[in-house]
Design a protein around this motif. Structure first.
Motif, PDB file in Angstrom:
ATOM      1  N   ILE A 121     -16.690  -7.084  -1.790  1.00  7.03           N
ATOM      2  CA  ILE A 121     -15.350  -6.660  -1.358  1.00  7.03           C
ATOM      3  C   ILE A 121     -15.329  -6.438   0.148  1.00  7.03           C
ATOM      4  CG2 ILE A 121     -13.689  -4.758  -1.452  1.00  7.03           C
ATOM      5  CD1 ILE A 121     -14.495  -4.434  -4.426  1.00  7.03           C
ATOM      6  N   TYR A 180       0.821  -1.208   0.000  1.00  4.76           N
ATOM      7  CA  TYR A 180       0.000   0.000   0.000  1.00  4.76           C
ATOM      8  C   TYR A 180       0.859   1.262   0.000  1.00  4.76           C
ATOM      9  CZ  TYR A 180      -3.804  -3.202   1.078  1.00  4.76           C
ATOM     10  OH  TYR A 180      -4.716  -4.235   1.024  1.00  4.76           O
ATOM     11  N   ASN A 213     -13.129  -8.554   2.985  1.00  8.41           N
ATOM     12  CA  ASN A 213     -12.223  -7.890   3.924  1.00  8.41           C
ATOM     13  C   ASN A 213     -12.597  -8.176   5.367  1.00  8.41           C
ATOM     14  OD1 ASN A 213     -10.115  -5.637   2.771  1.00  8.41           O
ATOM     15  ND2 ASN A 213     -11.750  -6.068   1.303  1.00  8.41           N
ATOM     16  N   THR A 243     -19.184  -4.091  -4.454  1.00  6.10           N
ATOM     17  CA  THR A 243     -18.634  -3.424  -3.271  1.00  6.10           C
ATOM     18  C   THR A 243     -19.004  -4.179  -2.005  1.00  6.10           C
ATOM     19  OG1 THR A 243     -18.696  -1.264  -4.367  1.00  6.10           O
ATOM     20  CG2 THR A 243     -18.597  -1.266  -1.967  1.00  6.10           C
ATOM     21  N   TYR A 303      -7.709  -3.028  -1.497  1.00  8.51           N
ATOM     22  CA  TYR A 303      -8.633  -2.659  -0.430  1.00  8.51           C
ATOM     23  C   TYR A 303      -8.106  -3.109   0.935  1.00  8.51           C
ATOM     24  CZ  TYR A 303     -11.441  -2.643  -4.652  1.00  8.51           C
ATOM     25  OH  TYR A 303     -11.883  -2.434  -5.930  1.00  8.51           O
ATOM     26  N   ARG A 312      -6.680  -9.283  -1.491  1.00  5.38           N
ATOM     27  CA  ARG A 312      -7.315  -8.154  -0.817  1.00  5.38           C
ATOM     28  C   ARG A 312      -6.947  -6.824  -1.452  1.00  5.38           C
ATOM     29  NH1 ARG A 312      -5.796  -6.105   5.239  1.00  5.38           N
ATOM     30  NH2 ARG A 312      -3.755  -6.038   4.235  1.00  5.38           N
ATOM     31  N   LEU A 342     -14.010   0.710   4.984  1.00  5.80           N
ATOM     32  CA  LEU A 342     -13.428   0.140   3.774  1.00  5.80           C
ATOM     33  C   LEU A 342     -12.647   1.222   3.042  1.00  5.80           C
ATOM     34  CD1 LEU A 342     -13.131  -2.299   1.911  1.00  5.80           C
ATOM     35  CD2 LEU A 342     -15.230  -1.570   0.749  1.00  5.80           C
ATOM     36  N   CYS A 343     -11.362   0.981   2.880  1.00  4.00           N
ATOM     37  CA  CYS A 343     -10.475   1.932   2.213  1.00  4.00           C
ATOM     38  C   CYS A 343      -9.805   1.259   1.014  1.00  4.00           C
ATOM     39  CB  CYS A 343      -9.410   2.439   3.185  1.00  4.00           C
ATOM     40  SG  CYS A 343     -10.081   3.254   4.663  1.00  4.00           S
ATOM     41  N   PHE A 344      -9.125   2.061   0.211  1.00  8.96           N
ATOM     42  CA  PHE A 344      -8.391   1.523  -0.939  1.00  8.96           C
ATOM     43  C   PHE A 344      -7.131   2.351  -1.153  1.00  8.96           C
ATOM     44  CE2 PHE A 344     -10.965   4.888  -2.649  1.00  8.96           C
ATOM     45  CZ  PHE A 344     -10.220   5.441  -3.679  1.00  8.96           C
ATOM     46  N   LEU A 356     -13.446   4.673   0.985  1.00  3.29           N
ATOM     47  CA  LEU A 356     -14.377   4.594  -0.129  1.00  3.29           C
ATOM     48  C   LEU A 356     -15.645   5.355   0.239  1.00  3.29           C
ATOM     49  CD1 LEU A 356     -14.475   3.250  -2.920  1.00  3.29           C
ATOM     50  CD2 LEU A 356     -15.652   1.315  -1.857  1.00  3.29           C
TER      51      LEU A 356
END
Length: 255
Positions: free
Chosen positions: A149, A11, A153, A146, A104, A101, A118-120, A17
């Motif tokens: 996803i 990352y 996670n 989504t 995300y 993963r 939830l982040c990216f 998100l």
């Protein structure tokens, strides 16, 4: 956005998100994983041991906060399972959840936050305001992709908690030791020695008292330990792959 120094492997940043900011954004498939190029070790969870041990050696990182790692190469900068563009070299390879993963992850937006969001990674080129691809939101609500996803996670976080418990059991039983694997190729003047990781001490495992053995059998630790030990035989296969790729390391090497 979190700073790079605080971020886990792969990352470069984290952005939550948002149905407002990313209302028109889409996800598109990518045939390669450039972030895997040169990555020789990837974190895994105990839920994956049985699958990973068929393809890659499982070791443990050094230090008090050790975690399980799947080895995709025997020295830094080498991944024998992808080419220079990040394309997988074989179709039936098990891909660890940590890799699947990305980009995300669930993260706390503030240190004092109770909930995970939830982040990216905003540097990824798989998410954006594209004309093609699957929508992240529909009518202001998370799309099915989504939701999937997010569910993946959440499952990953739960597996991570089980993995932490497993590592605590290993430490409490004092079963970890400094790892060392020696490989003697035909015709080589001296063996290749690999260190810089931890592994389970088989002598201490065999010397456990009956009540301790019963406890780790009931907790599910024992089959995980054997999956790890059996997987170490694949070190030689990874070595052979590196040799075929012309990326054979020096005889003395720590990773």
């Amino acid at each position: 956005m979190a700073s790079a120094a605080q971020l886990p492997l792969f990352y470069n940043g984290l952005e939550p998100l948002s149905s407002e900011t990313h209302a028109d954004w889409r996800i598109r498939a990518q045939p390669t994983a450039p972030f895997l190029v040169g990555q020789h070790a990837v974190p895994i969870t105990t839920d994956e041991f049985q699958l990973v041990q068929r393809h890659m050696p499982i070791v443990f990182s050094v230090g008090d906060d050790a975690i399980p790692l799947a080895l995709m190469g025997l020295n830094e900068g080498v991944n024998v399972f992808v080419d220079d563009e990040g394309k997988l070299s074989e179709e039936n390879l098990y891909i660890p959840a940590y890799i699947r993963r990305y980009p995300y992850m669930l993260a706390r937006l503030r240190p004092d936050a109770q909930e995970l969001s939830l982040c990216f990674d905003p540097t990824t080129d798989t998410i954006g305001a594209f004309e093609d691809g699957q929508p992240l939101f529909e009518d202001g609500q998370p799309s099915q992709v989504t939701k999937d996803i997010l569910a993946f996670n959440e499952t990953f976080e739960q597996a991570g908690a089980r993995t932490q418990n497993f590592m605590k059991e290993l430490r409490d039983l004092d079963l970890l030791m400094e790892g060392e694997v020696t490989i003697q190729p035909d015709g080589a003047a001296q063996p290749f020695l690999y260190r810089g990781f931890q592994m389970v001490n088989e002598e201490k495992l065999m010397a456990l008292r009956g009540d301790q053995l019963r406890k780790i059998t009931q907790s599910g630790l024992l089959p995980l330990v054997y999956a790890h030990l059996f997987s170490l035989a694949l070190m030689r296969e990874i070595f052979a792959r590196q040799t075929m790729l012309g990326k054979q390391p020096q005889p003395q090497l720590s990773f």
